[in-house]
Write an enzyme that holds these catalytic residues in place. Structure first.
Site, PDB file in Angstrom:
ATOM      1  N   LYS A 126       0.824  -1.196   0.000  1.00 27.13           N
ATOM      2  CA  LYS A 126       0.000   0.000   0.000  1.00 27.13           C
ATOM      3  C   LYS A 126       0.872   1.265   0.000  1.00 27.13           C
ATOM      4  CE  LYS A 126      -3.032   0.117   3.336  1.00 27.13           C
ATOM      5  NZ  LYS A 126      -4.495   0.052   3.296  1.00 27.13           N
ATOM      6  N   ARG A 158      -2.452   3.247   9.174  1.00 17.90           N
ATOM      7  CA  ARG A 158      -2.866   1.952   8.612  1.00 17.90           C
ATOM      8  C   ARG A 158      -1.665   1.022   8.484  1.00 17.90           C
ATOM      9  NH1 ARG A 158      -6.708   5.177   5.433  1.00 17.90           N
ATOM     10  NH2 ARG A 158      -8.757   4.148   5.499  1.00 17.90           N
ATOM     11  N   GLY A 187      -7.653  -7.263   6.447  1.00 11.50           N
ATOM     12  CA  GLY A 187      -8.404  -7.337   7.701  1.00 11.50           C
ATOM     13  C   GLY A 187      -7.667  -7.953   8.857  1.00 11.50           C
ATOM     14  N   MET A 212      -4.762  -6.869  10.318  1.00  8.03           N
ATOM     15  CA  MET A 212      -4.083  -5.982  11.250  1.00  8.03           C
ATOM     16  C   MET A 212      -4.898  -4.714  11.493  1.00  8.03           C
ATOM     17  SD  MET A 212      -0.132  -6.635  10.217  1.00  8.03           S
ATOM     18  CE  MET A 212      -0.456  -6.294   8.515  1.00  8.03           C
ATOM     19  N   ARG A 225      -3.431  -0.477  -7.087  1.00  4.41           N
ATOM     20  CA  ARG A 225      -2.588  -1.678  -7.219  1.00  4.41           C
ATOM     21  C   ARG A 225      -2.948  -2.341  -8.532  1.00  4.41           C
ATOM     22  NH1 ARG A 225      -5.882  -5.215  -2.666  1.00  4.41           N
ATOM     23  NH2 ARG A 225      -7.831  -5.089  -3.806  1.00  4.41           N
ATOM     24  N   HIS A 280     -11.978 -29.829   4.508  1.00  3.75           N
ATOM     25  CA  HIS A 280     -12.103 -31.209   4.041  1.00  3.75           C
ATOM     26  C   HIS A 280     -12.826 -31.274   2.711  1.00  3.75           C
ATOM     27  CE1 HIS A 280     -14.152 -35.163   3.842  1.00  3.75           C
ATOM     28  NE2 HIS A 280     -12.965 -35.581   4.214  1.00  3.75           N
ATOM     29  N   ARG A 324       4.896 -48.355 -19.578  1.00  4.80           N
ATOM     30  CA  ARG A 324       5.408 -48.763 -18.267  1.00  4.80           C
ATOM     31  C   ARG A 324       5.046 -50.219 -18.001  1.00  4.80           C
ATOM     32  NH1 ARG A 324       3.275 -45.665 -13.037  1.00  4.80           N
ATOM     33  NH2 ARG A 324       1.439 -46.918 -13.483  1.00  4.80           N
ATOM     34  N   SER A 379      12.051 -40.996 -15.708  1.00  3.49           N
ATOM     35  CA  SER A 379      10.778 -40.298 -15.600  1.00  3.49           C
ATOM     36  C   SER A 379      10.404 -40.251 -14.120  1.00  3.49           C
ATOM     37  CB  SER A 379       9.701 -41.030 -16.405  1.00  3.49           C
ATOM     38  OG  SER A 379       8.479 -40.346 -16.302  1.00  3.49           O
ATOM     39  N   GLY A 403       8.302 -40.207 -11.019  1.00  5.01           N
ATOM     40  CA  GLY A 403       6.949 -40.522 -10.571  1.00  5.01           C
ATOM     41  C   GLY A 403       6.747 -39.765  -9.269  1.00  5.01           C
ATOM     42  N   CYS A 432       6.146 -37.908 -14.948  1.00  2.97           N
ATOM     43  CA  CYS A 432       4.846 -38.408 -15.381  1.00  2.97           C
ATOM     44  C   CYS A 432       3.876 -38.545 -14.216  1.00  2.97           C
ATOM     45  CB  CYS A 432       4.988 -39.716 -16.145  1.00  2.97           C
ATOM     46  SG  CYS A 432       5.573 -41.085 -15.131  1.00  2.97           S
ATOM     47  N   TYR A 462      10.915 -32.977 -20.369  1.00  2.79           N
ATOM     48  CA  TYR A 462       9.495 -33.010 -20.689  1.00  2.79           C
ATOM     49  C   TYR A 462       8.650 -33.239 -19.438  1.00  2.79           C
ATOM     50  CZ  TYR A 462       9.696 -38.131 -20.326  1.00  2.79           C
ATOM     51  OH  TYR A 462       9.852 -39.406 -19.873  1.00  2.79           O
TER      52      TYR A 462
END
Lengths: 895, 895
Positions: free
Chosen positions: A30, A99, A108, A110, A343, A456, A632, A779, A781, A847, A867
């Protein structure tokens, strides 16, 4: 760590005119932007910023640095000079606001103290100077109230009670309806409260007010809620906050005053124009409180044309200056426009692409910068189906958009109802627990009244790709009455609602869902006419493809998936899992393999699988002709193809079924018991299976080589590669490679088939230098690497303790969602460095699911992978992120 | 890697007189010691050694280096000069042997060719010169036979068939009974075989014989069995073998000739004296074949006193020279003593200690060197009960000693019998599979007819601490008849046998078992009079304590264990597991905790546990007064305290028990299903449990602090420390520490209680720098670190695929047995370095089972740990190994 004692020469206070936007670390976001606006000549009320350094010194020593007070006084004098008023002046007092403003936004969290400078004398001066006695006394009582809560840390209820009683006595319903006398009495009572509770008088000295407020803001950095917020957002605790002191201006001094917010473009669509809200005769706080209806900013043109055009000019300057969409807060005090904040503004995903493309067209930025301004996370939001435009007029409630998509279904208030329902349902709960899991699985989406993005419901829904809106606090769920009430609207279980996981809005009734035009474009290659968003995405994606160093391949196990991946821009298959080919009708063959007790029986069941696998591989290789297909070897433990131990136990114990089927079940149960493992994730799977079940690797290798040979004979260019999973030591890979080479050598016409390994066991990463000697490619996993590196079973933990960990801030994001750079990422970096040290031409990719996670791809770019491989629909996201990573130093900062 | 082209200047051949014992890398063990004996003047037949460098060049290019042949010729000339005979001399031919000899002993893995130099002409010369025509022809047919098998790689059966037919025709039972004429015919037939099979004549040129034999020995380095052996023993494949060429001497030229082995001390007891075996009129091969009975070496004194005393003199010289027990092979050819081999000799564990101590007394070595000569592995063998001395006269069969101890029990031929038996049993199987596991658990020990130290039986028995002898090939098991036959002795199932896991010997009947006198000494502190072994161990252990840098603590959960640990020399408890305190009668309290559905119920069950835990801790702290006791917060998942899911499922499905108990089982089943995890090892356990079950950590912390406070008030000095398990991120430790500090602060009189963490999740090691900021100490949990680092579930893999991995050489030792230095060890080193970088005074130890593994302690010393913690009986082993590590550069080389 920060220094305990800051040298005397440190400058602790900056006038707005002394700073700029580059100093956000020191002045907070700010403060730095206020300084920047001042610097480029916009009308900002005079003020100064106390640095985060001062705050840190205060927090570490418990006292402000000795030089600070003098510095503040000298800057205050300059402020008074600029404002032409003095703090505490009895006739025409200057008031200031204090501020907080940290480097990272902590909305909100502080403290703020407004109207500093009022006391028993100057309140009269303000009344006269403003010509508004009610305003003056209301300002004074607000100061004491805020001061009491913030500086003296008194409970807000003490003051609220007084106000409530005063309204009751005056028989009015709002504080604004109290008379001057009544406000004066409230003010006296407020002062008494402070004296009674603290044995200190409310300070009449405005300097003391100011210094106390500054100290209080410093201290609020370490309030419980601020600490909890930072832990949640992973903001370092040692940064401290800056403090902005600014002359107060008032938008509530009549109809020629007002306050508003303004954007330089439409943050929803990205289209240029006049966007914002305005409220006459009001303070910024009133806009936030939302008690009064704001008007479109365009209305200001008729109310105050001079200020309106002045504002438009400033917006233009700001956008040119920041070279991006800005949002601002402004106040008009009696016809005088003041800019109070700006901003770079938040925007929707669609707007991000459109604005970036437009700024290129306007010559403001180049394509590289445009690419750096968008992210894969934004692109992925555009790939979900969405509600048809114009659905917004029946919004029921808003919550936190926690998992994107558009879900339409009947309300189900518990998991049993959700599972029992024939049609689509939306699970609606106060919050969810692991017990609700079956309901989440059955539902199109979930809506909760409580909890944030890491609750959750949110975590599980994201994991399952279900739509989720959470924390819709206005919901009142009555489980007994089977109803949901919100803002006077009463819905019954079974009523249809529509949940927008992108905006967080919830609609009554069924809103029409439209497929993503972007996905239609990707699928068909046809550009929808007039769709700015799709055009902008296509343009930036094309640029990303030009710039990116990372190749993007897809995880695909079937011919349709392979085709889709190719259409979406994948240049190969980085992971073709062979285990799906053991499912369905073929499951019986695996059952035979497990029940086999002689080498002949093992051979027979493998012989039966060989032609089926060959056919599978041939079809995929044909679709991906000319591109690599990384196959695989079978990975999961064999028991996954058999009935569950508990289910079989129960079935046999109950003696269900015919004597024949019971005998079979008994035989199966014995086999399942024999291969049962306490922790199958850490058991007989991956390469271990191949080395222990004779003939398994050979069968798969032959199937691959024979499939490729068939295509070669047809003149095609199949490029299969074989990937060995779950290697923990080079000796496993060595042993598998011996079997593979022998099997492959026996197939005429087969192309050379590279053999590589997954790096998914921590030890494989730690010994990658050895392993590279035996591998054509690596690769990563990262799913298993995360499971084993963290000791988290993915099957279990997401429902068991992740939500609690996320709620407590122990985790901020599931490490299965985004790569954990400091832990698992370190294994990746180490394996890349040591693998390439052994073999400089080693191809390296990833992968695991992180390969398609926008927040992880920048890391893989920086880790010098060749890749990433991800699910087909994530391919465009990965292409974009890979481009972003290539044009920025650190990859896209979408984390 | 080795060089492809070796520079011309390389010297490929060393006369014995040119080398010494330091050159084992170049000359192999055998060649270097022959050179050493030559150098110090012992009578070694003349000879030379072709270096491993030459072998490597041959193996890499497929041809001997061009300079080699000339070098061999010039060294052969010198040999002929020294021997006074020429190779191929028709009158008095020199014969030479060509033997492999690598840096590391690979007994029987590579080729040998004897009697080189014989041909159709010189065989007559040898007959005349030796005066023994039969000897000459037998030598010639042996040469052709060995040459055919080794150089031409023909199957041995071709030659064996000829010999068998010849014996049949001659109606004799042994080759030695054939006449000269018959041997001559056999020899002709052997030459025909070579010509028929290879289209090459058996070479009559002795130089060609020699060069071909040398190439064949080079090539045998890469024979399948040699490769398999090296993989098993982790001998690098690129080393190559040296080749020793030595003039043949003969012990089979009459009664004034003979051959034998001699030791400088008794390798069984370590006592000085005349130890060895002698066989008159025999070759070394005859001793090895064991067809004729050897006589004690002492008998040589009467047979050939001159050679006998000469030999004793050489033995003395060798021991003085090598400063250790040596074993030797010698041959007496017609009264002339030749030394054919020597090396530092193998010895029993007891002898190792006794010899080391004696050599100190004799002034030959100092105590540091004595300490370096013994190992914790040897000490641990001395701590098992053993059979009473003199049991050896009823040896039934010998096998490979695979897991130490002395097991006495009735023969059980399958696991069902083993489980059903009331008394102690020994499981006897051809080999074991995972199906035999219940039998292994029920048995005192296991005896198998097949398999080595890494067979299933061996691995599992070691893991369970059961006695195991395996690979007793002479056993004939008849499962139908329920008998075991060995060497004409027939035993029935149920007959008692005694299995010595230290010697590998198996006795018929019950042999008396004596407790280890060493353990009695440790337990009582009383030195048994006249026991040289115990005295030597005590002396070296005392020196180890003086020298070691690692402290040794114990893992102990009960007051008796704590007392024992103190007696055995532990200076603290490094791991006190609190979960045992939840077992037995208290299990019901955990059940209540799991069934709890309200916070009150949770609190109640914890409140009930608090006083019990407090008492447990108080008793242990009292026993360990003044020493640290590291108490680990509860670690295992809660379901471990409840019945198994399958068992409950079956019970409920069968509706067993009273209605009340069935209702309880149903409730329990629901709870067990709720907390069921697919991979509990990676689930809700350790610190996760503490952070998710409210009050759990607080209860345990209070119990610790209150227990300590009680003792402080009694004037004692309790030193508890609290250890947080399974931390994966510093934020877990931070959150647990907040709870701990708050709980501990509330207990008056409690001492300061340090809080540390286990480093047992790979990510904890990878982020140890962060974690150290919150920890007073680290304790490596190398069991879990190994499980997660390798992706091996310890519960499962040891029976599922470890034996196959060990048999295939993919693993040489279970990483749960000895620390995997290159993988898991790397995590340890990294965490030590980065933890101490954050906090230089961080105390670091290990409390996994590796902490007591002799083969791992040297690593922990080198990794700069402060302490190891192990089970009480391993404490002396760890003390010794820590001392060994301190006095050697690399720690004891018991690996």
């Amino acid at each position: 760590m920060t220094q305990l004692i800051t040298p005397r020469t440190t400058k602790y206070v900056y006038d707005f005119a002394e700073g700029d936007a580059q100093l956000a670390d020191l002045l907070g976001g700010k403060g730095a932007n206020l300084a920047e606006m001042t610097r480029i000549g916009l009308p900002v009320p005079p003020g100064f910023v106390i640095t985060t350094t001062a705050c840190r010194a205060y927090l570490e020593t418990g006292a402000a640095p000795s030089a600070l007070e003098a510095e503040i006084r000298s800057h205050l004098e300059r402020l008074e000079h600029q404002a032409g008023r003095r703090l505490g002046d009895p006739v025409d007092p200057l008031l200031v606001s204090v501020r907080s403003g940290a480097r990272f936004s902590m909305p909100g969290m502080m403290e703020t103290v407004l109207d500093i400078g009022l006391n028993d004398v100057s309140v009269h001066g303000l009344a006269v100077a403003s010509g508004d006695e009610l305003f003056a006394w209301d300002s004074y009582r607000r100061l004491i109230q805020m001061f009491g809560k913030t500086v003296f840390e008194l409970p807000g209820s003490l003051f609220d009670d007084v106000l409530t009683k005063a309204q009751h006595r005056a028989q009015v319903s709002s504080v604004t309806d109290l008379s001057v006398e009544q406000l004066r009495q409230v003010t006296e009572r407020f002062k008494d409260i402070i004296l009674d509770q603290t044995w200190h008088e409310f300070p009449q000295d405005p300097s003391e007010q100011l210094l106390s407020a500054i100290r209080a803001v410093f201290g609020s950095w370490n309030s419980d809620r601020a600490i909890a917020y930072r832990r949640q957002e992973r903001i370092p605790g040692h940064l401290g906050t800056a403090v902005t002191v600014m002359a107060m201006v008032y938008g509530n001094l009549g109809q020629n005053s007002g306050t508003g917010v303004a954007f330089t473009r439409d943050p929803a669509s990205g289209v240029p124009g006049v966007y914002g809200d305005y409220l006459s005769d009001a303070q910024g706080e009133d806009v936030v409180a939302g008690e009064r209806n704001t008007r479109p900013l365009a209305d200001l043109e008729s109310l105050d044309p001079r200020s309106f055009h002045e504002l438009l000019g400033y917006l233009k300057i700001l956008e040119q200056h920041y070279r991006d969409l800005c949002d601002t807060e402004f106040t008009i005090e009696r016809g005088h426009l003041w800019m109070l904040q700006t901003r770079v503004g938040k925007r929707t995903a669609a707007a991000a692409f459109v604005i970036a493309a437009q700024l290129v067209d306007e010559g403001v930025i180049d394509l590289d910068e445009a690419l750096a301004r968008v992210s894969g996370a934004q692109l992925s939001r555009l790939m979900f189906p969405a509600f048809a435009p114009g659905a917004g007029d029946r919004v029921l409630v808003s919550g936190i958009p926690a998992s994107p998509g558009a879900a339409v279904g009947a309300i189900a208030l518990d998991q049993a109802t959700a599972r029992a329902s024939a049609g689509p349902v939306v699970l609606v709960r106060r919050e969810t627990t692991p017990d609700d899991l079956p309901g989440l699985i059955a539902a199109e989406g979930v809506l909760t009244g409580h909890g944030g993005k890491t609750s959750h419901a949110a975590v599980v829904a994201r994991g399952m790709g279900k739509t989720c809106v959470c924390g819709a606090e206005a919901l009142v769920i009555d489980e007994a009455a089977r109803t949901v009430e919100v803002g006077g609207v009463l819905l019954r279980e079974g009523d249809v609602i529509s949940v927008d996981g992108d905006s967080g809005q919830v609609y009554a009734g069924a809103v029409r869902v439209c497929p993503s035009p972007l996905v239609e474009y990707f699928e068909t290659g046809l550009m929808p006419p007039g769709n700015k968003t799709v055009a902008a995405v296509a343009r930036l994606l094309e640029h990303a493809d030009r710039r990116r160093r990372l190749q993007v391949q897809a995880n695909a196990d079937t011919p349709p998936d392979a085709e889709r991946a190719r259409r979406l821009g994948a240049t190969g298959i980085g992971l073709c899992r062979t285990e799906h080919m053991f499912l369905g009708e073929r499951r019986i063959l695996v059952e035979r393999l497990v029940l086999a007790t002689t080498p002949e029986q093992v051979r027979h069941s493998l012989d039966a699988l060989l032609p089926l696998q060959r056919e599978d591989f041939r079809d995929i290789l044909e679709r991906m002709d000319g591109l690599p297909v990384t196959i695989r070897l079978i990975d999961p433990p064999l028991h996954e193809f058999l009935p569950r131990l508990e289910d079989l136990t129960e079935k046999v114990a109950r003696a269900q079924g015919s004597p024949e089927s019971l005998a079979h079940d008994r035989e199966l149960l014995a086999a399942v018991r024999r291969i049962h493992e306490e922790n199958p994730m850490l058991g007989l799977r991956g390469v271990r299976l191949g080395l222990v079940v004779p003939g398994l690797i050979t069968m798969q290798a032959r199937a691959v080589a024979e499939a490729a040979a068939q295509l070669v004979r047809r003149g095609l260019d199949p490029r299969p590669e074989i990937m060995v999973p779950l290697v923990a030591t080079v000796h496993e890979l060595e042993a598998a490679a011996v079997i593979l080479r022998e099997a492959l050598a026996q197939v005429p016409d087969a192309p050379r088939i590279p053999v590589g390994t997954m790096i998914e066991v921590p030890r494989a990463a730690l010994t990658a230098g050895d392993i590279a000697a035996q591998a054509d490619f690596f690769s990563f996993g990262t799913n298993d690497l995360t499971q084993m590196g963290w000791g988290f079973s993915r099957d279990d933990v997401e429902s068991a303790f992740f939500p609690q960990y996320l709620a407590q801030g122990i985790l901020t994001v599931s490490p299965f969602e985004s790569i954990d750079e400091s832990g698992i990422g370190r294994l990746v970096e180490l394996a890349v460095a040591e693998g390439r040290a052994t073999r400089s031409d080693l191809r390296i990719g990833v992968c695991g699911e992180h390969g398609g996670d926008p927040a992880s791809i920048g890391f893989f770019h920086r880790a010098h992978l060749d890749y990433v491989s991800c699910s087909p629909y994530r391919v465009p996201v990965a292409r974009l992120e890979a481009g972003c990573a290539a044009v920025t130093a650190t990859g896209s900062d979408s984390r």
